[in-house]
Design a protein around this motif. Structure first.
Motif, PDB file in Angstrom:
ATOM      1  N   LEU A   1       2.188  15.959   4.416  1.00  0.00           N
ATOM      2  CA  LEU A   1       1.369  16.579   5.456  1.00  0.00           C
ATOM      3  C   LEU A   1       0.141  15.737   5.762  1.00  0.00           C
TER       4      LEU A   1
ATOM      5  N   HIS B   1      -3.286  18.108  17.071  1.00  0.00           N
ATOM      6  CA  HIS B   1      -4.375  17.406  16.395  1.00  0.00           C
ATOM      7  C   HIS B   1      -5.149  18.264  15.407  1.00  0.00           C
TER       8      HIS B   1
ATOM      9  N   PRO C   1      -1.426  11.990   4.964  1.00  0.00           N
ATOM     10  CA  PRO C   1      -1.161  10.674   4.375  1.00  0.00           C
ATOM     11  C   PRO C   1      -2.256  10.199   3.431  1.00  0.00           C
ATOM     12  N   ARG C   2      -3.434  10.853   3.449  1.00  0.00           N
ATOM     13  CA  ARG C   2      -4.513  10.392   2.579  1.00  0.00           C
ATOM     14  C   ARG C   2      -4.340  10.870   1.145  1.00  0.00           C
TER      15      ARG C   2
ATOM     16  N   ARG D   1       0.805  -1.218   0.000  1.00  0.00           N
ATOM     17  CA  ARG D   1       0.000   0.000   0.000  1.00  0.00           C
ATOM     18  C   ARG D   1       0.835   1.262   0.000  1.00  0.00           C
ATOM     19  N   THR D   2       2.061   1.201   0.534  1.00  0.00           N
ATOM     20  CA  THR D   2       2.873   2.415   0.559  1.00  0.00           C
ATOM     21  C   THR D   2       4.147   2.152  -0.222  1.00  0.00           C
TER      22      THR D   2
ATOM     23  N   PRO E   1      -2.542  20.314  12.245  1.00  0.00           N
ATOM     24  CA  PRO E   1      -2.049  19.509  11.118  1.00  0.00           C
ATOM     25  C   PRO E   1      -3.147  19.137  10.126  1.00  0.00           C
ATOM     26  N   ASN E   2      -4.377  18.975  10.596  1.00  0.00           N
ATOM     27  CA  ASN E   2      -5.467  18.639   9.690  1.00  0.00           C
ATOM     28  C   ASN E   2      -5.956  19.852   8.900  1.00  0.00           C
TER      29      ASN E   2
END
Lengths: 343, 322
Positions: free
Chosen positions: A337, A260, A339-340, A17-18, A263-264
């Motif tokens: 930044l 939390h 991972p999605r 996957r990565t 970063p999002n």
């Protein structure tokens, strides 16, 4: 990606996957950037051919010139050739880094640009660092305490300054702090980058002194955008379940925010930051003109008024490339930044 | 030994909605309590209130005694110390309760580092143990939430909840949004871990069958109050309160042909917490309501030994209307 997923679902499912995702993503983004650059190259050539006015007539400044002389000028600059011939010439040279010779300065365009670029970068780079830091900091605070008095003042001031025309604010600052108004003495120079005749440390101080007013002007009109984007991105994350999880773990409020929430919320902000970073190269025509700053913005203005086609084309190419490169860099940073993205 | 004692808990949101209106609960360590009810009945609000996680401006009244100390009277520093170390919450991990930009291992290790004062290496080791405990390979610590399936995310959530060896675990809809096979796995896992470690468990769900299967005792909530309370099996199979009856009737029972043809479900919607009906809040939907129910509020009464329900048809009042 799509066609591969359709034709070879089994192979895709078996792949780890990565790891393989990122190089592929980089290649796709870099390819896109190259296509954009080529489009800019083509657009740059034809767009400025649409500017009214005959460059040769402008160069001669309305003096009576014989038809032979005009023809000689045309031949010198290659303007007598068919358009497609001019175009292939221009493309071929541009790819080797030769942007042609300026009509009005009679020097290579690339020299004019490299001469003015550091001046522009000094001004816009300094302003960029300051307004980005200020905007992100205030935007985060504003979002965290949204609806409170501090947020309302913050957002109100940012919106007001964001709406102010930069040249007007620049002139105002010159009148008050450079010329001096009433009891306020003229503290700063009215324009330019240096007073001349200074060396070493004195020179650095002198340039810094000249920087103050234009940088303040730029920071004031630009930080609002970063603030508003940061604020709204963070507000979108405020109600998220994972923040409740973070609080339930017993984290302090500032850690919940820093570790939390922020970063999002970074993605939209980072996009803006890189677009702004690209724009720093283009300089700021209005502010550079108001403060007589010897940068690319001022140069662009001079080139357009002729029109000095090679110089205009060259500057356009440099400005657009900077934006494209920075946007591509932003794309490359997203997966680090969040991972999605891009896996 | 009583682990958690909730006395007359009330929660009113800033918009005036009375989400919880006088709830009493009690839980011994090592025992499992189920809280059931429709969405909007105040069960999730109750869970958040226990750790004071409700938004600012929410009014919370009553007492929440965790190990004898009132959570509502603690200073914020104490509250933060109790969070996760004293009582942790298993949120709906399948949804958005994990932070999408951090690796799950780091998220599990975070409370260990915060409360345990352990070093990074020790925390990493403990994270690996926890993951194995919930049936995930240690290597999954490096995964991001989006790389895991719903069931795996829920396992991560459970591992996280156990990270600081809390005495109480509150599971808020831990199996919602999971398919039935995974649901059963997760429930077995929670049951097993709770019995191994002598934890107190409060499990919140709308699914009475799931709760009856997992818990010792069951509390049914309606419009911010407990309307029925008793041993889980008994409440599920033979509810005293008409709402409890309707709720358990809403799940067909395999092998019981009668239940397939019996009318089930409940007409109408749960009441709006900011505009509750008068008297017994259940009366507009109640099939056995009397004339007086419109006026007279009901509190829990003893119905049978160890069983209580708030209905005019049940036994004698054990608590006067205050």
């Amino acid at each position: 990606m799509v066609s591969e997923a359709v034709t070879a679902p089994v192979a895709r499912a078996r792949r780890p996957r990565t790891g393989t995702g990122y190089p592929r993503y980089v290649a796709a983004k870099a390819g896109g950037a190259v296509v954009s650059l080529l489009a800019v190259l083509v657009t740059g050539f034809f767009l400025f051919r649409l500017i009214p006015g005959d460059p040769v007539k402008t160069m001669t400044g309305g003096r009576p010139v014989s038809a032979e002389q005009l023809a000689a000028y045309r031949r010198e600059f290659g303007l007598d050739l068919p358009l497609w011939h001019q175009f292939t010439d221009y493309c071929g040279k541009a790819l080797t880094g030769d942007l042609g010779t300026s009509y009005q300065f009679r020097t290579p365009v690339i020299d004019k640009i490299t001469e003015a670029l550091p001046n522009t970068l000094l001004l816009t780079g300094t302003a960029f660092v300051l307004y980005t830091a200020l905007g992100m900091w205030l935007g985060t605070r504003s979002a965290w305490r949204h609806g409170k008095l501090g947020d309302r003042l913050n957002t109100g001031l940012a919106l007001t300054l964001y709406s102010v025309p930069s040249f007007w604010l620049g002139l105002l600052l010159i009148i008050v702090f450079a010329v001096g108004l009433g009891p306020i003495p003229g503290l700063f120079p009215t324009g330019g980058m240096e007073s001349g005749g200074k060396e070493g440390f004195a020179y650095v101080v002198d340039v810094a002194h000249h920087l103050v007013l234009p940088v303040i002007t730029l920071v004031a009109v630009e930080y609002g955008q970063t603030l508003l984007v940061t604020r709204s991105a963070l507000l979108d994350e405020m109600g998220s379940d994972y923040l409740t999880t973070a609080r339930a773990k017993g984290l302090r409020d500032d850690l919940v925010r820093r570790r939390h929430a922020v970063p999002n919320a970074l993605l939209p902000t980072v996009t803006l930051v890189f677009v702004n970073l690209g724009r720093t190269v283009a300089g700021v025509i209005l502010v550079e003109t108001v403060f007589s700053w010897p940068g690319l913005g001022g140069l662009f203005y001079q080139a357009l008024s002729v029109p000095d086609l090679p110089l205009v084309q060259g500057l356009f190419l440099v400005f657009a490339s900077a934006v494209i490169v920075m946007n591509t860099l932003a794309d490359l940073i997203y997966p680090l930044l969040d991972p999605r993205v891009g896996r | 030994m009583t682990l958690l004692e909730v006395r007359d808990l009330t929660v009113t949101y800033p918009n005036g909605a009375a989400a919880v209106r006088g709830v009493d609960l009690s839980l011994d360590s090592g025992s499992k309590l189920g809280v059931a009810g429709e969405s909007g009945c105040g069960k999730s609000t109750l869970a958040l209130a226990l750790l004071r996680l409700l938004p600012a401006g929410t009014e919370v009244g009553g007492e929440i005694l965790l190990d004898g100390e009132d959570v509502l009277k603690m200073r914020w520093g104490q509250v933060r110390a109790v969070r996760w170390a004293g009582a942790s919450i298993v949120f709906q991990g399948a949804m958005h309760s994990l932070n999408p930009v951090h690796r799950v291992g780091d998220q599990i290790a975070e409370p260990i580092l915060l409360h345990g004062g352990a070093g990074a290496a020790a925390a990493r080791k403990r994270t690996g143990e926890l993951l194995e405990q919930v049936g995930l390979p240690t290597a999954r610590a490096r995964a991001y939430p989006h790389e895991l399936s719903g069931g795996q995310r829920q396992r991560v959530m459970i591992a996280m909840a156990l990270a600081c060896d809390p005495k109480l675990v509150i599971a808020d809809e831990p199996t919602t949004a999971l398919d039935v096979m995974i649901q059963a796995q997760i429930l077995r896992l929670i049951e097993q871990l709770v019995s191994e470690q002598e934890l107190g468990l409060i499990m919140i769900s709308h699914d009475l069958a799931v709760l009856a299967d997992t818990c010792d005792r069951l509390a049914v909530m309606y419009a911010g109050r407990v309307v029925e309370e008793g041993p889980a099996r008994a409440v599920y199979e033979d509810a005293l309160h008409p709402y409890g009856k309707a709720l358990s009737g809403a799940f067909p029972r395999i092998g019981d042909p009668a239940s397939r043809f019996a009318p089930r479900g409940l007409p109408g919607d749960p009441p709006d917490p900011s505009d509750l009906p008068s008297g017994c809040t259940f009366h507009p939907r109640c099939p056995v309501a009397l004339d007086g129910c419109e006026v007279e509020d009901q509190w829990l009464r003893e119905g049978a030994p160890g069983r209580r329900a708030a209905c005019v048809h049940v036994g004698a009042a054990v608590r006067s209307t205050t």
